[in-house]
Design an enzyme around this catalytic site. Structure first.
Site, PDB file in Angstrom:
ATOM      1  N   SER A 103       0.855  -1.186   0.000  1.00 56.35           N
ATOM      2  CA  SER A 103       0.000   0.000   0.000  1.00 56.35           C
ATOM      3  C   SER A 103       0.887   1.231   0.000  1.00 56.35           C
ATOM      4  O   SER A 103       2.025   1.199   0.501  1.00 56.35           O
ATOM      5  CB  SER A 103      -0.887   0.016   1.254  1.00 56.35           C
ATOM      6  OG  SER A 103      -1.529   1.265   1.415  1.00 56.35           O
ATOM      7  N   TYR A 105      -2.098  -0.232  10.494  1.00 57.80           N
ATOM      8  CA  TYR A 105      -2.184  -0.776   9.137  1.00 57.80           C
ATOM      9  C   TYR A 105      -0.918  -0.463   8.355  1.00 57.80           C
ATOM     10  O   TYR A 105      -0.356  -1.325   7.679  1.00 57.80           O
ATOM     11  CB  TYR A 105      -3.406  -0.182   8.439  1.00 57.80           C
ATOM     12  CG  TYR A 105      -3.513  -0.510   6.963  1.00 57.80           C
ATOM     13  CD1 TYR A 105      -3.911  -1.767   6.531  1.00 57.80           C
ATOM     14  CD2 TYR A 105      -3.225   0.459   5.995  1.00 57.80           C
ATOM     15  CE1 TYR A 105      -4.022  -2.061   5.184  1.00 57.80           C
ATOM     16  CE2 TYR A 105      -3.325   0.175   4.648  1.00 57.80           C
ATOM     17  CZ  TYR A 105      -3.725  -1.091   4.250  1.00 57.80           C
ATOM     18  OH  TYR A 105      -3.814  -1.380   2.908  1.00 57.80           O
TER      19      TYR A 105
END
Length: 255
Positions: free
Chosen positions: A139, A152
């Site tokens: 990501s 995250y």
């Protein structure tokens, strides 16, 4: 030449589109997810397009499930040539509001899941002796940390480290390891994270304001990147990430 491809988290979102793209290219594809019902729905959708895939339910965080999936893949696909580690979860919460259960779940799926599947798949690829490709979904948050997504982001930074380190260790066997860093993508995960339709709409509008291309992407806009990275055209690419983010990390204020 047709390849045996496993896509984890393949029942929805990016994983489903990646599986669709590999199947269209003539590869033999297995999609995995924890929900057997979601897998059945995905397989039916692909079958309606005359695309034949096989499924295997299980958790990437469970070693026995991982080994069973790989065994079933060998039985049904004949070989494991490409593994797409796409299964992942995300929570929106500050560090102080992230409880132990949430942190453990993030580590289990996003970190242990990538490690276990990569390790066990690498063993199979080494035994096959024909090389292979492991593609990890990371990501932009692995380097561009944002408030409420710190845990995250930490798990995705770990995925980046796996990509680099495994690429070095597996290169002698002809196995390439590469990553994809998506930006803001319109997937079912948005609803699960925000749990508020009105809030989701506001979030989409805010995102559009910070992405140079002015919008979020759809999963099908990423699928071709995975297909390319697994192809012979990418035969000299390993140990790195391809960013697909509409210019987000290049924009002012991004880290």
């Amino acid at each position: 030449m047709s390849r045996g491809v496993i896509v984890t988290g393949g029942s929805t979102g990016i994983g489903l589109e990646v599986a669709r793209r590999f199947a269209r290219s003539g590869d033999r594809v297995m999609i995995t997810a924890r929900s057997a019902d979601a897998l059945d729905t995905a397989r039916s959708a692909l079958a309606a397009e005359a695309l034949d895939v096989v499924t295997a339910s299980g958790s990437v965080a469970d070693l026995e499930d991982v080994r069973r999936v790989l065994y079933e893949a060998m039985e049904q696909l004949g070989s494991v040539d490409v593994v797409v580690n796409n299964a992942g979860i995300c929570y929106e919460a500050s560090v102080v509001d992230t409880d132990d259960q949430t942190w453990a779940a993030l580590l289990a799926t996003n970190v242990s899941g990538v490690f276990l599947m990569s390790r066990e798949a690498a063993k199979v690829m080494i035994e096959q002796g024909t090389g292979g490709v492991i593609i990890n979904t990371s990501s932009v948050n692995s380097t561009m940390v944002e408030p409420l997504y710190v845990p995250y982001s930490a798990t995705k930074a770990a995925v980046d480290a796996f990509t680099k380190g495994m690429a070095l260790e597996l290169a002698p066997y002809g196995i390439r390891v590469v990553g994809v860093r998506p930006g803001y993508i319109e997937t079912p995960m948005i609803g699960k994270v925000l749990q508020d339709p009105a809030g989701a709409d506001e979030w989409r509008e805010a995102v559009s304001g910070v992405v140079p291309l002015g919008r979020m992407a759809y999963p099908e806009e990423l699928a071709g990147t995975y297909l390319f990275l697994a192809s012979d055209d990418a035969s000299y690419i390993t140990g790195t990430n391809v960013v697909v983010d509409g210019g987000r990390v290049a924009s002012p204020g991004a880290m």
